[in-house]
Design an enzyme around this catalytic site. Structure first.
Site, short mmCIF file in Angstrom:
data_model
loop_
_atom_site.label_atom_id
_atom_site.label_comp_id
_atom_site.label_asym_id
_atom_site.label_seq_id
_atom_site.Cartn_x
_atom_site.Cartn_y
_atom_site.Cartn_z
N SER A 131 -9.30 65.69 31.71
CA SER A 131 -9.16 64.71 30.63
C SER A 131 -10.27 63.66 30.57
CB SER A 131 -7.81 64.00 30.73
OG SER A 131 -6.79 64.85 30.27
N LYS A 189 -11.70 63.24 27.15
CA LYS A 189 -11.22 62.36 26.08
C LYS A 189 -12.17 61.20 25.80
CE LYS A 189 -6.28 63.47 26.56
NZ LYS A 189 -6.24 64.32 27.75
N SER A 240 -3.77 59.18 28.46
CA SER A 240 -4.19 60.59 28.44
C SER A 240 -3.23 61.47 27.65
CB SER A 240 -4.36 61.12 29.87
OG SER A 240 -5.36 62.11 29.92
#
Length: 298
Positions: free
Chosen positions: A63, A66, A120
């Site tokens: 993640s 992101k 997240s």
């Protein structure tokens, strides 16, 4: 008046000695041990690389992706107050993993970026990409263009959430991404919020979110930008900028075995910056690094 001057001079001296306590020119990288497979540490004030370990080994970044998703969205200058709808198509794009968000409900683009970064939320990342001009595929292409423009030559993205292990990069490249993300006021704000309540529409409901980086939730650290990541293939990951004794320090930790290991590495890096040495890592951590490096470099 004289007492006030003395007090001011004393406080100024304390402040100056605190800022000056990190002498990066005399740091010995051999005296820092980290439990992550790969690391990169930069003094953002000077741009100097302070520490790197296995920094060019390509691996999944989970993640941390992101951060790129947020930058590409913000670069498009789309209205942050525009309401986005979370759809089954978006859910398929995050591989139907669990989410608390109800299908068909709405949230502003700004709030969607917010929960994608601080907590997240994978559906948020997929929805941001799906609402990009040209659609989802155009968004992924934009992510890779952005990476190339930042000099991330060993990076490739295939999805916007980081759930696909084929999103791969290196600690050196991730440092470039974190450094770029730090320049966005929205990313600094959204990623470092300790806790946040998002208010959805159609139907109206609210969900509470907590920052996935425990250091951003506490009072002992000043975290300026942050993103965590986890996949079985990627291990525990953390990229952040933090202020230590007046200096902006960028840290990247890729592929740690334990849930708190990236935070432990952040503490070891901080200790090394302030004292010139760090606490040792465990034998298990050393074994994990050796095993993963062998897998990654075969």
């Amino acid at each position: 008046m004289r007492n006030a001057f003395i007090l001011f001079f004393t406080l100024a001296s304390i402040s100056f000695s605190s800022v000056a306590s990190i002498n990066t020119s005399k740091l010995d990288p051999n005296k820092l041990q980290t439990a992550s497979v790969s690391n990169y540490v930069i003094d953002l004030n000077t741009g100097k690389t302070l520490y790197k370990k296995n920094a060019n080994v390509k691996m999944p970044i989970a993640s941390l992706t992101k951060l790129m998703t947020a930058m590409v969205t913000l670069d498009a200058k789309l209205p942050l107050n525009e309401k986005l709808t979370f759809t089954p198509t978006d859910k398929k794009r995050m591989y139907n993993t669990y989410t608390r968000i109800r299908m068909g409900s709405t949230l502003s683009r700004g709030e969607t970026i917010h929960i994608a970064l601080m907590s997240s939320e994978n559906l948020a990342a997929a929805t941001l990409a799906g609402n990009y001009p040209g659609g989802y595929k155009a968004f992924i292409k934009a992510m890779n263009r952005k990476a190339k423009s930042l000099g991330m030559t060993n990076t490739h993205f295939v999805d916007s959430s980081g759930l696909d292990p084929h999103n791969r990069s290196t600690a050196s490249d991730v440092a470039k991404m974190v450094r770029a993300a730090y320049k966005y006021p929205e990313i600094r704000k959204y990623s470092t919020t300790p806790v946040h309540t998002a208010y959805f529409g159609k139907p109206n409901y609210k969900l509470g979110y907590t920052n996935t980086n425990a250091l951003a939730r506490g009072k002992k650290w000043t975290v300026n930008v942050t993103k965590t990541g986890f996949l079985d293939e990627a291990g525990r990951c953390l990229g952040m900028v933090t202020t230590i004794d007046g200096k902006k320090i960028l840290m990247v930790m890729l592929d740690s075995q334990g849930k708190l290991t990236p935070i432990g590495d952040a503490g070891r890096i901080k200790q090394w910056l302030q004292t010139g040495k760090s606490k040792p890592i465990t034998a298990d951590a050393k074994y994990y690094q050796q095993k993963k490096l062998k897998e990654l470099t075969q």
